[in-house]
Motif scaffolding. Structure first.
Motif: not given
Length: 163
Positions: A64-87
């Motif tokens: 959505d127009g946000r371009i960036g990067y992460l060095i040494n990324p880690e997921i620190v939060e996941l929330s909401g009800e997991p759902a099946l999404v096309d990937e």
């Protein structure tokens, strides 16, 4: 630097856990530049370093127009009800399958100056953060498929002209 070719399913680098970046040097700066150039190609939401053949813990994103990067990324939060999404995945061309993903994700890493950075989002951004972090952990989205879809995906891959 130019867009780099994407490694395809079957390349061992895609199943290798990426090493954390220690020192931010010219090699890492060049990698980040290549990742950003590679993710700005239309239709791309993220590119992990191992997808361009580099076993370091870095990814880029373009959502959505946000371009960036992460060095040494880690997921620190996941929330909401997991759902099946096309990937789908650049490393597994032309295949799309439902994957269980959280609707909100937050990742933490650093920038090229060593500053802590957080990126979070819902929908496609949440999916991209989870997908690219999986890549850096040596996992493809195919690893998250249920048994039936995984069997079908492997059949389709074996019959694909690119495999």
């Amino acid at each position: 630097m130019p867009e780099r070719p994407i490694r395809i399913f079957g390349d061992p680098v895609l199943k290798t856990v990426c090493e954390p970046v220690g020192v931010i040097d010219d090699r890492v700066r060049g990698l980040v530049e290549d990742l950003v150039d590679s993710v700005t190609v239309p239709g791309r939401a993220g590119v992990a370093a191992n997808q361009i053949g580099v076993g370091l813990r870095v990814f880029s994103y373009n959502v959505d127009g946000r371009i960036g990067y992460l060095i040494n990324p880690e997921i620190v939060e996941l929330s909401g009800e997991p759902a099946l999404v096309d990937e789908g995945c650049l490393s597994v061309p032309d295949l799309w399958y439902p994957v269980l993903r959280y609707p909100h994700a937050k990742a933490r890493g650093t920038d090229l100056d060593g500053n802590e950075v957080e990126v979070e989002g819902d929908g496609i951004m949440a999916q991209a953060l989870q997908h690219e972090t999986d890549h850096l952990d040596g996992k493809l989205y195919l690893d998250r498929l249920d048994k039936e879809n995984r069997r079908d995906a492997m059949r389709v891959i074996r019959e694909s002209p690119w495999f």
